[in-house]
Write a protein that holds these residues in place. Structure first.
Motif, PDB file in Angstrom:
ATOM      1  N   GLY A  29      83.771  -7.583  63.232  1.00 50.64           N
ATOM      2  CA  GLY A  29      82.939  -6.722  62.411  1.00 50.64           C
ATOM      3  C   GLY A  29      83.557  -6.404  61.060  1.00 50.64           C
ATOM      4  N   PRO A  30      82.903  -5.500  60.298  1.00 51.48           N
ATOM      5  CA  PRO A  30      81.771  -4.650  60.679  1.00 51.48           C
ATOM      6  C   PRO A  30      80.443  -5.405  60.648  1.00 51.48           C
ATOM      7  CG  PRO A  30      82.373  -4.202  58.421  1.00 51.48           C
ATOM      8  CD  PRO A  30      83.392  -5.176  58.928  1.00 51.48           C
ATOM      9  N   PHE A  31      79.422  -4.783  61.271  1.00 51.76           N
ATOM     10  CA  PHE A  31      78.120  -5.415  61.398  1.00 51.76           C
ATOM     11  C   PHE A  31      77.030  -4.540  60.788  1.00 51.76           C
ATOM     12  CE2 PHE A  31      80.741  -6.569  65.079  1.00 51.76           C
ATOM     13  CZ  PHE A  31      80.792  -7.943  64.922  1.00 51.76           C
ATOM     14  N   ALA A  32      75.971  -5.195  60.343  1.00 48.64           N
ATOM     15  CA  ALA A  32      74.792  -4.500  59.841  1.00 48.64           C
ATOM     16  C   ALA A  32      73.636  -4.744  60.801  1.00 48.64           C
ATOM     17  CB  ALA A  32      74.429  -4.999  58.446  1.00 48.64           C
ATOM     18  N   GLU A  33      72.721  -3.805  60.857  1.00 50.57           N
ATOM     19  CA  GLU A  33      71.547  -3.976  61.707  1.00 50.57           C
ATOM     20  C   GLU A  33      70.609  -5.014  61.093  1.00 50.57           C
ATOM     21  OE1 GLU A  33      67.927  -1.347  63.743  1.00 50.57           O
ATOM     22  OE2 GLU A  33      69.571  -0.353  62.657  1.00 50.57           O
ATOM     23  N   ALA A  34      70.045  -5.853  61.931  1.00 46.47           N
ATOM     24  CA  ALA A  34      69.101  -6.877  61.473  1.00 46.47           C
ATOM     25  C   ALA A  34      67.690  -6.297  61.534  1.00 46.47           C
ATOM     26  CB  ALA A  34      69.209  -8.130  62.326  1.00 46.47           C
ATOM     27  N   HIS A  35      67.270  -5.660  60.449  1.00 49.13           N
ATOM     28  CA  HIS A  35      65.960  -5.002  60.427  1.00 49.13           C
ATOM     29  C   HIS A  35      64.837  -6.040  60.357  1.00 49.13           C
ATOM     30  CE1 HIS A  35      67.566  -0.957  59.976  1.00 49.13           C
ATOM     31  NE2 HIS A  35      68.390  -1.409  59.045  1.00 49.13           N
ATOM     32  N   PRO A  36      63.760  -5.848  61.133  1.00 49.48           N
ATOM     33  CA  PRO A  36      62.647  -6.805  61.111  1.00 49.48           C
ATOM     34  C   PRO A  36      62.057  -7.013  59.726  1.00 49.48           C
ATOM     35  CG  PRO A  36      62.437  -5.312  62.981  1.00 49.48           C
ATOM     36  CD  PRO A  36      63.564  -4.793  62.141  1.00 49.48           C
ATOM     37  N   GLU A  37      62.015  -5.946  58.906  1.00 50.95           N
ATOM     38  CA  GLU A  37      61.442  -6.116  57.572  1.00 50.95           C
ATOM     39  C   GLU A  37      62.298  -7.028  56.693  1.00 50.95           C
ATOM     40  OE1 GLU A  37      63.497  -1.989  57.561  1.00 50.95           O
ATOM     41  OE2 GLU A  37      62.349  -3.263  58.952  1.00 50.95           O
ATOM     42  N   GLU A  38      63.607  -7.072  56.965  1.00 47.30           N
ATOM     43  CA  GLU A  38      64.472  -7.974  56.207  1.00 47.30           C
ATOM     44  C   GLU A  38      64.291  -9.417  56.672  1.00 47.30           C
ATOM     45  OE1 GLU A  38      65.889  -7.362  53.580  1.00 47.30           O
ATOM     46  OE2 GLU A  38      66.331  -5.228  53.482  1.00 47.30           O
ATOM     47  N   VAL A  39      64.018  -9.598  57.958  1.00 43.82           N
ATOM     48  CA  VAL A  39      63.681 -10.938  58.451  1.00 43.82           C
ATOM     49  C   VAL A  39      62.427 -11.433  57.749  1.00 43.82           C
ATOM     50  CG1 VAL A  39      63.019 -12.313  60.455  1.00 43.82           C
ATOM     51  CG2 VAL A  39      64.745 -10.529  60.700  1.00 43.82           C
ATOM     52  N   ARG A  40      61.416 -10.567  57.675  1.00 46.57           N
ATOM     53  CA  ARG A  40      60.166 -10.940  57.011  1.00 46.57           C
ATOM     54  C   ARG A  40      60.395 -11.236  55.531  1.00 46.57           C
ATOM     55  NH1 ARG A  40      58.157  -6.803  60.402  1.00 46.57           N
ATOM     56  NH2 ARG A  40      58.298  -5.283  58.713  1.00 46.57           N
ATOM     57  N   ALA A  41      61.279 -10.468  54.889  1.00 43.97           N
ATOM     58  CA  ALA A  41      61.546 -10.690  53.463  1.00 43.97           C
ATOM     59  C   ALA A  41      62.120 -12.078  53.213  1.00 43.97           C
ATOM     60  CB  ALA A  41      62.494  -9.613  52.936  1.00 43.97           C
ATOM     61  N   VAL A  42      63.063 -12.495  54.059  1.00 46.17           N
ATOM     62  CA  VAL A  42      63.644 -13.832  53.928  1.00 46.17           C
ATOM     63  C   VAL A  42      62.592 -14.904  54.202  1.00 46.17           C
ATOM     64  CG1 VAL A  42      65.311 -15.455  54.901  1.00 46.17           C
ATOM     65  CG2 VAL A  42      65.991 -13.088  54.475  1.00 46.17           C
ATOM     66  N   GLU A  43      61.871 -14.747  55.291  1.00 52.69           N
ATOM     67  CA  GLU A  43      60.887 -15.759  55.675  1.00 52.69           C
ATOM     68  C   GLU A  43      59.757 -15.857  54.650  1.00 52.69           C
ATOM     69  OE1 GLU A  43      61.456 -15.798  60.523  1.00 52.69           O
ATOM     70  OE2 GLU A  43      59.859 -14.562  59.648  1.00 52.69           O
ATOM     71  N   ASP A  44      59.335 -14.719  54.099  1.00 51.14           N
ATOM     72  CA  ASP A  44      58.261 -14.746  53.097  1.00 51.14           C
ATOM     73  C   ASP A  44      58.723 -15.458  51.828  1.00 51.14           C
ATOM     74  OD1 ASP A  44      56.598 -13.382  54.786  1.00 51.14           O
ATOM     75  OD2 ASP A  44      56.828 -11.431  53.816  1.00 51.14           O
ATOM     76  N   GLU A  45      59.971 -15.214  51.437  1.00 50.76           N
ATOM     77  CA  GLU A  45      60.460 -15.836  50.199  1.00 50.76           C
ATOM     78  C   GLU A  45      60.666 -17.336  50.381  1.00 50.76           C
ATOM     79  OE1 GLU A  45      63.529 -15.016  46.558  1.00 50.76           O
ATOM     80  OE2 GLU A  45      62.723 -13.453  47.840  1.00 50.76           O
ATOM     81  N   ILE A  46      61.190 -17.731  51.528  1.00 48.10           N
ATOM     82  CA  ILE A  46      61.433 -19.151  51.769  1.00 48.10           C
ATOM     83  C   ILE A  46      60.133 -19.871  52.122  1.00 48.10           C
ATOM     84  CG2 ILE A  46      62.688 -20.807  53.230  1.00 48.10           C
ATOM     85  CD1 ILE A  46      64.836 -18.736  53.601  1.00 48.10           C
ATOM     86  N   GLY A  47      59.202 -19.138  52.744  1.00 50.58           N
ATOM     87  CA  GLY A  47      57.945 -19.736  53.165  1.00 50.58           C
ATOM     88  C   GLY A  47      58.041 -20.465  54.482  1.00 50.58           C
ATOM     89  N   ARG A  48      59.096 -20.157  55.239  1.00 50.32           N
ATOM     90  CA  ARG A  48      59.317 -20.799  56.540  1.00 50.32           C
ATOM     91  C   ARG A  48      59.959 -19.796  57.482  1.00 50.32           C
ATOM     92  NH1 ARG A  48      60.849 -23.949  52.363  1.00 50.32           N
ATOM     93  NH2 ARG A  48      60.043 -26.087  52.198  1.00 50.32           N
ATOM     94  N   PRO A  49      59.731 -19.904  58.775  1.00 49.27           N
ATOM     95  CA  PRO A  49      60.399 -18.997  59.720  1.00 49.27           C
ATOM     96  C   PRO A  49      61.857 -19.383  59.922  1.00 49.27           C
ATOM     97  CG  PRO A  49      59.067 -20.585  60.925  1.00 49.27           C
ATOM     98  CD  PRO A  49      58.770 -20.804  59.462  1.00 49.27           C
ATOM     99  N   LEU A  50      62.678 -18.408  60.222  1.00 48.50           N
ATOM    100  CA  LEU A  50      64.057 -18.696  60.586  1.00 48.50           C
ATOM    101  C   LEU A  50      64.095 -19.320  61.977  1.00 48.50           C
ATOM    102  CD1 LEU A  50      65.859 -15.427  59.404  1.00 48.50           C
ATOM    103  CD2 LEU A  50      65.825 -17.654  58.273  1.00 48.50           C
ATOM    104  N   PRO A  51      64.978 -20.278  62.217  1.00 47.10           N
ATOM    105  CA  PRO A  51      65.079 -20.893  63.540  1.00 47.10           C
ATOM    106  C   PRO A  51      65.398 -19.833  64.601  1.00 47.10           C
ATOM    107  CG  PRO A  51      66.300 -22.168  61.929  1.00 47.10           C
ATOM    108  CD  PRO A  51      65.906 -20.889  61.251  1.00 47.10           C
TER     109      PRO A  51
END
Length: 219
Positions: free
Chosen positions: A16-38
């Motif tokens: 660590g240290p670790f950060a929480e993986a917030h769902p809205e941040e997952v969506r932010a990455v996927e929306d910008e890339i235009g593809r889902p994360l594996p």
């Protein structure tokens, strides 16, 4: 931020240290890339977002490959200053166009907008997820060559390390140099009850049998 010393994922230790993986941040990455994360990489982020993965990999794969350690994991979400810096997934993705990485992979038919940088070795060498239509979430690496005075003949290049993130984790191992560095950095002269010492000892016990006989190990 979580101040936990370490977490385990698929028999690998992440410090660590670790950060929480917030769902809205997952969506932010996927929306910008235009593809889902594996799914395998997303599962890892939910357990250990950020931190250090102090394992080595051989490039190219095989007994004769050079040993590199892509220990610094880019984190999902913003950094401590509240921005998408270079050590965040979105920050690294946004800075990719026009770089030598983008040019090298483009020459292999992989567009920069389908590459997600996910880690580095503490220097310029980087690890990527291939999110192109035919990439299937492969793990790619870009490694800079070494000057002649190092005595290690290695040219600049890029290539495939594994078919997916879980496959990549399965190739990792603890090398001698990383073991000694990790012990000195996290442990040093810490007492046996120190939580960082206990975490590093567990990591070494699981990944480097016989490590206690090394000159740098405690006596």
């Amino acid at each position: 931020m979580s101040e936990e010393t370490s977490r385990r994922y698929r028999d690998r230790t992440v410090f660590g240290p670790f950060a929480e993986a917030h769902p809205e941040e997952v969506r932010a990455v996927e929306d910008e890339i235009g593809r889902p994360l594996p799914p395998d990489y997303l599962a890892f982020l939910r357990v250990a977002n950020g931190g250090l993965l102090n394992y080595a990999v051989r490039i190219p794969p095989g007994a004769d490959g050079d040993i590199l350690v892509f220990s610094t994991l880019y984190r999902l979400g913003r950094n401590a200053k509240g921005v998408y810096g270079r050590a965040t997934l979105l920050g690294a993705y946004r800075s990719l166009p026009g770089t030598v990485f983008a040019e090298a992979f483009s020459a292999q038919g992989i567009a920069a907008d389908s590459l997600l940088p996910i880690a580095c070795d503490g220097g310029d060498n980087q690890l990527f997820l291939d999110l192109s239509p035919g990439g299937g979430g492969r793990i790619l690496a870009f490694v800079f060559g070494l000057p002649a005075w190092t005595g290690t003949p290695r040219a600049t290049g890029c290539g495939v390390l594994a078919d997916g993130f879980h496959d990549y984790l399965d190739t990792l191992f603890i090398d001698e140099e990383s073991a000694e560095w990790t012990w000195e950095y996290y442990v040093g002269d810490a007492a046996p009850e120190d939580p960082w010492r206990q975490a590093v000892e567990e990591w070494l016990d699981q990944g480097l049998p016989g490590w206690r006989t090394r000159p740098w190990a405690p006596r």
